[in-house]
Design an enzyme around this catalytic site. Structure first.
Site, PDB file in Angstrom:
ATOM      1  N   GLY A   1     -11.286 -13.507 -25.909  1.00 33.48           N
ATOM      2  CA  GLY A   1     -10.628 -13.346 -26.994  1.00 33.48           C
ATOM      3  C   GLY A   1      -9.376 -12.425 -27.183  1.00 33.48           C
ATOM      4  O   GLY A   1      -8.172 -13.027 -26.756  1.00 33.48           O
ATOM      5  N   MET A   2      -9.490 -10.982 -27.337  1.00 31.85           N
ATOM      6  CA  MET A   2      -8.557 -10.188 -27.590  1.00 31.85           C
ATOM      7  C   MET A   2      -7.974  -9.696 -26.226  1.00 31.85           C
ATOM      8  O   MET A   2      -7.222  -8.706 -26.390  1.00 31.85           O
ATOM      9  CB  MET A   2      -9.019  -9.105 -28.648  1.00 31.85           C
ATOM     10  CG  MET A   2      -9.394  -9.688 -29.814  1.00 31.85           C
ATOM     11  SD  MET A   2      -7.966 -10.200 -30.625  1.00 31.85           S
ATOM     12  CE  MET A   2      -7.317  -8.686 -31.360  1.00 31.85           C
TER      13      MET A   2
ATOM     14  N   ASP B   1       4.951 -38.948   9.595  1.00 31.65           N
ATOM     15  CA  ASP B   1       3.709 -39.443   8.967  1.00 31.65           C
ATOM     16  C   ASP B   1       2.564 -38.746   9.593  1.00 31.65           C
ATOM     17  O   ASP B   1       1.529 -39.059   9.268  1.00 31.65           O
ATOM     18  CB  ASP B   1       3.537 -41.118   9.319  1.00 31.65           C
ATOM     19  CG  ASP B   1       4.333 -41.773   8.068  1.00 31.65           C
ATOM     20  OD1 ASP B   1       4.613 -41.314   7.236  1.00 31.65           O
ATOM     21  OD2 ASP B   1       4.420 -42.936   8.417  1.00 31.65           O
TER      22      ASP B   1
ATOM     23  N   ASP C   1     -22.724 -15.420 -25.103  1.00 29.35           N
ATOM     24  CA  ASP C   1     -21.371 -15.727 -24.319  1.00 29.35           C
ATOM     25  C   ASP C   1     -21.181 -17.057 -24.303  1.00 29.35           C
ATOM     26  O   ASP C   1     -20.052 -17.449 -24.371  1.00 29.35           O
ATOM     27  CB  ASP C   1     -21.913 -15.309 -22.740  1.00 29.35           C
ATOM     28  CG  ASP C   1     -21.908 -13.641 -22.600  1.00 29.35           C
ATOM     29  OD1 ASP C   1     -21.237 -13.180 -23.373  1.00 29.35           O
ATOM     30  OD2 ASP C   1     -22.491 -13.221 -21.780  1.00 29.35           O
TER      31      ASP C   1
END
EC number: 1.3.7.7
Length: 513
Positions: free
Chosen positions: A434-435, A36, A299
């Site tokens: 995205g891509m 502990d 953006d």
């Protein structure tokens, strides 16, 4: 009690130790078995501090079990009193040593007779509360102890400060970006002409707690720790408090207006005028914070309608949900918290900003929910970062518990106007552009990348033949996981165990139909 390899909020004694080790010249003694006593290691590893963690473990071993703990505990308290000369020694059991049902208050009373330091026993039920609730309770207990002591010594009746002043309550060790947030709040108050009276517990002295009533009002940036103390000070000394978290443009403005409201109760008498912070809010929103114009930029508009999941403590998860939905146009599918004790407040805060609310401290439920809703990004704790890696979903860390990378050396607040810039960066950088993946694959950027699937289950009863695997690899990465899952779902529904190209097209037709 349950066995888990991950806990969002630790056991109660961790909260008590976090509060004790945040104060200057306070020593904590943990009455605990081996196993502990990991707090020292954890704090030394994570907090960027030069000082040793002021925590001593009074180990419960076979000798203690045979003879009782009193001799050892009292000896440890008096030894630390002579060695360290702390202002305060806090004794805390753990949930394990609580099983012994010993009269630790009696040990504390015995040790206090021979100690120069103040000695108290942390008044926490280790079976009923978690780390955050225990921290809140311990902070209130320490504040109450020293204000009662000052009252008995008759050095408490001090007038409030001549200029507007505040106490910041709830900044403490191992908190999520607490030190950066504290600096940002101090800068904000300096701009507003407000004096910071005391900051507790982080870096504060227990001897200065008697100065708390001198402030005009109290600030509680995080609901998890500090609210009990603020309520106590309001009840005993009539001190108002502001518990709005200044996270995001809207809530920071609300926070400043609440402070203005409370200050203007005293300002006409003590300052001879009222204060008006509207011009400051306008200036900061339009010119200092970049987040306001960023949210109107192309953006940020690319993020409109993107799906996100938010999970964390109540303060950060609620604030982040509102920022994403209200300030950035991101679609929050699910918002959740592991603070089950504060579920009602959380539900009230996120109502109307998300589709679904999840209140749980079980990380597997969170993982299953994320796998089910398939968000474009996750905003959560360290655990959600792990889940995101397994599911190939980006994750921004916005809440404790966190690992070493979220104790940055650089300045990264989440509160105030500088905090809005940090959050805007975090949100934008968390979404996969995205891509990006698809273009990298086309031009050989990731020629070793395996075909991935978003599933928390590692076992699959389906096999893909080489032709179908080749066909799957031609599909752009950002939709491939979805197509793979839909195909496997179709195959299972129709009792097929091997997936071919024909089955892929059949699944596509069935979905379109």
């Amino acid at each position: 009690m349950k066995i888990a390899y991950w806990m969002y909020a630790g056991p109660a004694h961790i909260g008590t130790l976090r509060v004790a080790s945040s104060f200057k010249n306070v020593h904590a003694i943990m009455h605990a078995p081996l196993g502990d006593d990991y707090f020292n290691v954890m704090r030394s590893m994570l907090e960027r501090e030069r000082d040793f963690t002021p925590v001593t473990a009074s180990i419960v071993d076979r000798h203690v079990l045979a003879r009782g703990s009193q001799e050892k505990v009292v000896e440890n308290i008096t030894r630390k009193d002579k060695e360290e000369r702390p202002d305060l020694i806090v004794l805390t059991p753990t949930c394990t040593s609580s099983i012994l049902q010993e009269d630790l208050q009696n040990f504390v009373d015995r040790a206090a007779m021979t100690s120069q330091s103040d000695v108290i026993l942390a008044d926490v039920n280790h079976y009923r509360v978690n780390e955050l609730q225990a921290a809140d309770r311990t902070l209130e207990q320490v504040v109450r102890y020293y204000l009662d002591k000052a009252h008995r010594q008759e050095n408490l009746n001090q007038p409030i400060t001549e200029v507007p002043s505040v106490n910041i309550i709830g900044m403490f060790t191992l908190g999520f970006h607490n030190q950066h947030d504290c600096r940002e709040l101090k800068r904000l108050f300096q701009d507003l002409g407000i004096k910071v009276n005391e900051v507790i517990p982080e870096g504060g002295s227990v001897e200065n707690l008697r100065n708390l009533p001198k402030a005009w009002l109290n600030i509680v940036p995080y609901r998890e720790v500090g609210l009990m103390t603020a309520l106590y000070l309001e009840k005993e000394f009539g001190m108002p408090y502001v518990a709005t978290t200044p996270m995001g443009i809207v809530d920071t403005a609300k926070f400043i207006r609440e402070i203005q409201h409370h200050i203007n109760k005293w300002a006409p008498i003590l300052l001879g005028k009222v204060v008006d912070y509207e011009e400051y809010i306008d200036q900061q929103t339009r010119f200092v914070s970049q987040a306001a114009w960023f949210s109107r930029s192309i953006d940020c508009q690319n993020l409109t309608g993107k799906k996100a999941v938010v999970f964390g403590d109540t303060t950060h998860a609620a604030a982040m949900t509102k920022i994403l939905a209200r300030e950035m146009g991101v679609y929050v599918v699910c918002a959740g918290t592991y603070c089950k004790h504060d579920a009602e407040w959380f539900k009230d805060q996120v109502q109307g900003f998300c589709d679904e609310v999840l209140i749980t401290d079980d990380h597997t439920e969170v993982g299953d929910m994320i796998a089910r809703v398939e968000p474009a990004a996750i905003f959560g704790s360290q655990m959600e970062r792990h889940i995101g890696k397994r599911l190939d979903i980006p994750c921004g860390v916005i809440s404790a518990p966190v690992h070493i990378q979220n104790f940055p050396l650089g300045y990264r607040p989440f509160l105030g106007y500088e905090g809005t810039n940090q959050i805007a960066d975090l949100v934008y950088n968390s979404f996969t552009l995205g891509m990006e993946d698809h273009l990298l694959e086309i031009f050989g950027g990731h020629d070793t990348k395996e075909v991935i699937t978003k599933s928390l289950s590692t076992d699959s009863d389906l096999t893909w033949d080489p032709e179908s695997q080749a066909e799957l690899s031609k599909i752009p990465g950002f939709v491939r996981g979805k197509i793979k899952r839909n195909t496997e779902k179709f195959a299972r529904q129709n009792g097929m165990s091997k997936i071919t190209v024909e089955i892929m097209y059949a699944a596509k037709e069935a979905l379109n139909a």
